[in-house]
Design an enzyme around this catalytic site. Structure first.
Site, PDB file in Angstrom:
ATOM      1  N   CYS A 186       0.862  -1.192   0.000  1.00 12.04           N
ATOM      2  CA  CYS A 186       0.000   0.000   0.000  1.00 12.04           C
ATOM      3  C   CYS A 186       0.889   1.231   0.000  1.00 12.04           C
ATOM      4  CB  CYS A 186      -0.901  -0.026   1.230  1.00 12.04           C
ATOM      5  SG  CYS A 186      -1.714   1.547   1.554  1.00 12.04           S
ATOM      6  N   CYS A 208      -3.415   7.338  -1.886  1.00  9.84           N
ATOM      7  CA  CYS A 208      -4.719   7.405  -2.555  1.00  9.84           C
ATOM      8  C   CYS A 208      -5.820   7.890  -1.629  1.00  9.84           C
ATOM      9  CB  CYS A 208      -5.113   6.033  -3.100  1.00  9.84           C
ATOM     10  SG  CYS A 208      -3.733   5.044  -3.630  1.00  9.84           S
ATOM     11  N   THR A 235      -4.438   4.930   7.171  1.00  2.86           N
ATOM     12  CA  THR A 235      -3.394   4.520   6.240  1.00  2.86           C
ATOM     13  C   THR A 235      -2.403   5.648   5.980  1.00  2.86           C
ATOM     14  OG1 THR A 235      -4.818   2.913   5.164  1.00  2.86           O
ATOM     15  CG2 THR A 235      -2.990   3.760   3.860  1.00  2.86           C
ATOM     16  N   GLU A 245      -0.500   1.660   9.247  1.00  7.95           N
ATOM     17  CA  GLU A 245      -1.733   2.268   9.721  1.00  7.95           C
ATOM     18  C   GLU A 245      -1.487   2.802  11.123  1.00  7.95           C
ATOM     19  OE1 GLU A 245      -2.375  -0.393   7.531  1.00  7.95           O
ATOM     20  OE2 GLU A 245      -3.510   0.915   6.201  1.00  7.95           O
ATOM     21  N   HIS A 252     -12.600   5.098  -3.330  1.00  4.68           N
ATOM     22  CA  HIS A 252     -11.581   4.201  -2.772  1.00  4.68           C
ATOM     23  C   HIS A 252     -11.826   2.749  -3.178  1.00  4.68           C
ATOM     24  CE1 HIS A 252      -7.893   4.390  -0.659  1.00  4.68           C
ATOM     25  NE2 HIS A 252      -8.204   3.412   0.153  1.00  4.68           N
ATOM     26  N   TYR A 296      -8.966   0.209  -5.311  1.00  4.23           N
ATOM     27  CA  TYR A 296      -8.489  -1.146  -5.043  1.00  4.23           C
ATOM     28  C   TYR A 296      -8.399  -1.989  -6.320  1.00  4.23           C
ATOM     29  CZ  TYR A 296      -8.613  -0.726   0.050  1.00  4.23           C
ATOM     30  OH  TYR A 296      -8.359  -0.365   1.347  1.00  4.23           O
ATOM     31  N   CYS A 355      -4.469  -0.737  -7.122  1.00  4.51           N
ATOM     32  CA  CYS A 355      -3.338  -1.041  -6.228  1.00  4.51           C
ATOM     33  C   CYS A 355      -3.217  -2.526  -5.908  1.00  4.51           C
ATOM     34  CB  CYS A 355      -3.436  -0.211  -4.949  1.00  4.51           C
ATOM     35  SG  CYS A 355      -4.651  -0.797  -3.753  1.00  4.51           S
ATOM     36  N   GLU A 366      -6.638  -5.749   4.692  1.00  2.00           N
ATOM     37  CA  GLU A 366      -7.105  -4.450   4.189  1.00  2.00           C
ATOM     38  C   GLU A 366      -8.000  -4.632   2.961  1.00  2.00           C
ATOM     39  OE1 GLU A 366      -4.482  -1.714   2.312  1.00  2.00           O
ATOM     40  OE2 GLU A 366      -5.490   0.011   3.186  1.00  2.00           O
TER      41      GLU A 366
HETATM   42 FE1  SF4 Z   1      -3.223   1.850  -0.112  1.00  2.00          FE
HETATM   43 FE2  SF4 Z   1      -4.505   0.827  -2.180  1.00  2.00          FE
HETATM   44 FE3  SF4 Z   1      -5.779   2.453  -0.454  1.00  2.00          FE
HETATM   45 FE4  SF4 Z   1      -3.916   3.366  -2.176  1.00  2.00          FE
HETATM   46  S1  SF4 Z   1      -5.919   2.471  -2.698  1.00  2.00           S
HETATM   47  S2  SF4 Z   1      -4.125   3.909  -0.028  1.00  2.00           S
HETATM   48  S3  SF4 Z   1      -2.450   1.696  -2.185  1.00  2.00           S
HETATM   49  S4  SF4 Z   1      -4.931   0.406  -0.045  1.00  2.00           S
HETATM   50 FE    FE Z   2      -6.904   1.319   2.021  1.00  2.00          FE
END
Ligand code: SF4
Ligand code: FE
Length: 479
Positions: free
Chosen positions: A99, A103, A190, A255, A290, A294, A297, A443
């Site tokens: 991660c 984001c 995060t 986190e 968000h 995902y 990422c 996560e």
């Molecule tokens: Fe982390 Fe993925 Fe959330 Fe970006 S989208 S903050 S990489 S978990």
């Molecule tokens: Fe996240």
């Protein structure tokens, strides 16, 4: 303006903050062994953007300041922007295998852009202009923002205003001509130790009597009254041992629990206060963005896991055996399905009234619901291919020992040398059951909302009545 890893490190070191990890104060998050891997991951959001080959994915023209900015501080102005966001996230997942944290800020900025605009339309407030002034600084300086949503929540059966302890949800405890004072705690935050600013949003829809909980604002992460407590991850103390192989990867996420001990927020940084009917809208928009994220990422991290599983099989001498190839294909099918959803909700995005583009919420929720499942199956397949040595392998210190080291090199070698096998198995261990598993598995389950939250949204957006009408017509039933 921050553009390099070193400038970014210097900017974080300039912040005076109260950070705790394992009972001790952390003075410099860029060098502390528990937090440095996560700093390195966020630093890639700057470094990768400097590569001319990545320009289209990482840079975008800001309508606000009239020049190109890093996409992490950009407001999406088209479906092309939304698609580029997901592709950029996949690339960063491939580079870091973890991660990269930035984001949440990007998704918070975009959710606030459209929501503040609509609050002002309804209530004649000034939130959008305030937000734009904040955004201007974030874009000009290329800052990292944290996005703080999840409250500590107390008794889950009780509303925020019904809790025995009113601080279970971040709320306003005082106000005057200069601003508001807020108290509470945000969990699972995060990358906030790597952020310059933290953007706070409500965790859920609020009822009319919950005015003091319907708040959104931004504060610098060194604001007076903020306390950060680092969360543990599986096998995290390996980072304190100094050996590189056993850690599995130089990158990582983190986190923190962020406590707001009567933090003062000047009015110009308040983006919502008391307009309760917009709390849920802000939550839904942030969540949708968000859940789209995902599909980028986690897919990039999945690419690393597939590669590692293929290497592990190859080093065992079974790289081309049919059941191995079949498992790698299965992993790829799962991974690309998640990516397809991330891209689909982006191409079907639409402009909001502020001009910011919003993803298709139904497809974004389908994306994230897949992400709550597929990485687990991919991890299972990777562990299957890796073999039991994944969790029974001796340490790097034993490998380096003059007496037992040669024994390990002799007996752990297979089709490839022992050291290579150990390195790749440690990477798989990192991604599945080590510190990286916190991001890749748990996560994926709970980040951006737990599976039930996606099911509720899918149920709401599914259009069951329309579907029943379709069926009735073909079945010849009366309307
Ligand atoms: Fe982390 Fe993925 Fe959330 Fe970006 S989208 S903050 S990489 S978990
Ligand atoms: Fe996240």
């Amino acid at each position: 303006m921050i553009t390099t890893r070193d400038e970014y490190a210097a900017s974080l070191r300039a912040l005076r903050r109260k950070v705790y990890a394992m009972g001790q104060k952390v003075e410099d998050v860029t060098t502390h062994p528990l937090t440095r891997p996560s700093f390195l991951a966020v630093a890639e959001t700057y470094e990768q953007a400097r590569d001319p080959e990545n320009e289209a994915l990482f840079m975008a023209e800001s309508r606000l300041i009239g020049r190109k900015v890093n996409r992490f501080v950009h407001i999406h102005g088209s479906t092309d922007d939304l698609v580029a966001k997901v592709k950029m996230q996949r690339l960063l997942g491939q580079v870091t295998g973890c991660c990269f944290q930035r984001c949440v800020g990007m998704d918070a900025l975009n959710a606030l852009h459209s929501t503040t605009y609509e609050v002002d339309e309804t209530h004649g407030t000034q939130y959008h202009q305030r937000f734009l002034a904040f955004l201007r600084r974030v874009q000009e300086d290329n800052l990292v923002c944290g996005g703080a949503m999840t409250d500590s929540k107390g008794d889950r059966k009780l509303r925020p205003s019904q809790q025995e302890d009113p601080d279970m949800y971040v709320h306003v405890v005082g106000q005057d001509k200069a601003g508001i004072v807020v108290r509470g705690a945000k969990f699972h935050q995060t990358g906030t130790l790597n952020a310059h600013e933290v953007i706070v949003m409500p965790t859920t829809a609020m009822s009319p009597e919950e005015r003091d909980y319907a708040i959104s604002f931004a504060v610098p992460t060194d604001a007076e009254g903020l306390v950060f407590i680092l969360g543990r991850q599986p096998s995290d103390t390996r980072k304190l041992e100094g050996e590189t192989i056993d850690v599995g990867s130089p990158y990582g996420g983190h986190e923190v629990m962020v406590v707001f001990n009567d933090v003062f927020v000047p009015w110009e940084r308040v983006f919502l206060f008391g307009e309760t009917e917009f709390a849920g809208i802000l939550v839904e928009r942030f969540a949708a963005y968000h859940r789209q994220s995902y599909g980028g990422c986690k897919v990039g991290t999945g690419d690393v896991l597939i590669g590692a599983a293929a290497l592990a099989a190859e080093l065992n001498g079974v790289g081309s055996v049919s059941h191995v190839v079949d498992k790698l294909v299965e992993m790829t099918h799962l991974n690309e399905t998640m990516h397809a959803c991330g891209l689909a909700c982006s191409t079907q995005g639409r402009p909001t009234r502020s001009g910011a583009y919003m993803v298709d919420p139904l497809l974004a929720n389908v994306c994230k619901l897949n992400v709550t499942r597929f990485p687990y199956e991919m991890a299972r397949l990777a562990e299957d291919l890796a073999g039991g040595l994944l969790v029974t392998m001796p340490s790097q210190r034993d490998l380096d020992d003059p007496e037992v080291g040669p024994l390990i090199r002799k007996y752990v070698k297979a089709h490839g040398p022992a050291v290579d096998r150990m390195r790749v198995l440690r990477l798989i261990e990192y991604l599945t059951t080590g510190p990286g598993g916190a991001a890749y598995r748990t996560e994926s389950m709970h980040g951006a909302g737990s599976p039930q939250a996606q099911k509720i949204m899918i149920g709401r957006l599914a259009g069951f009545e329309d579907k029943k009408r379709l069926a009735k017509r073909l079945a010849g039933m009366e309307e």
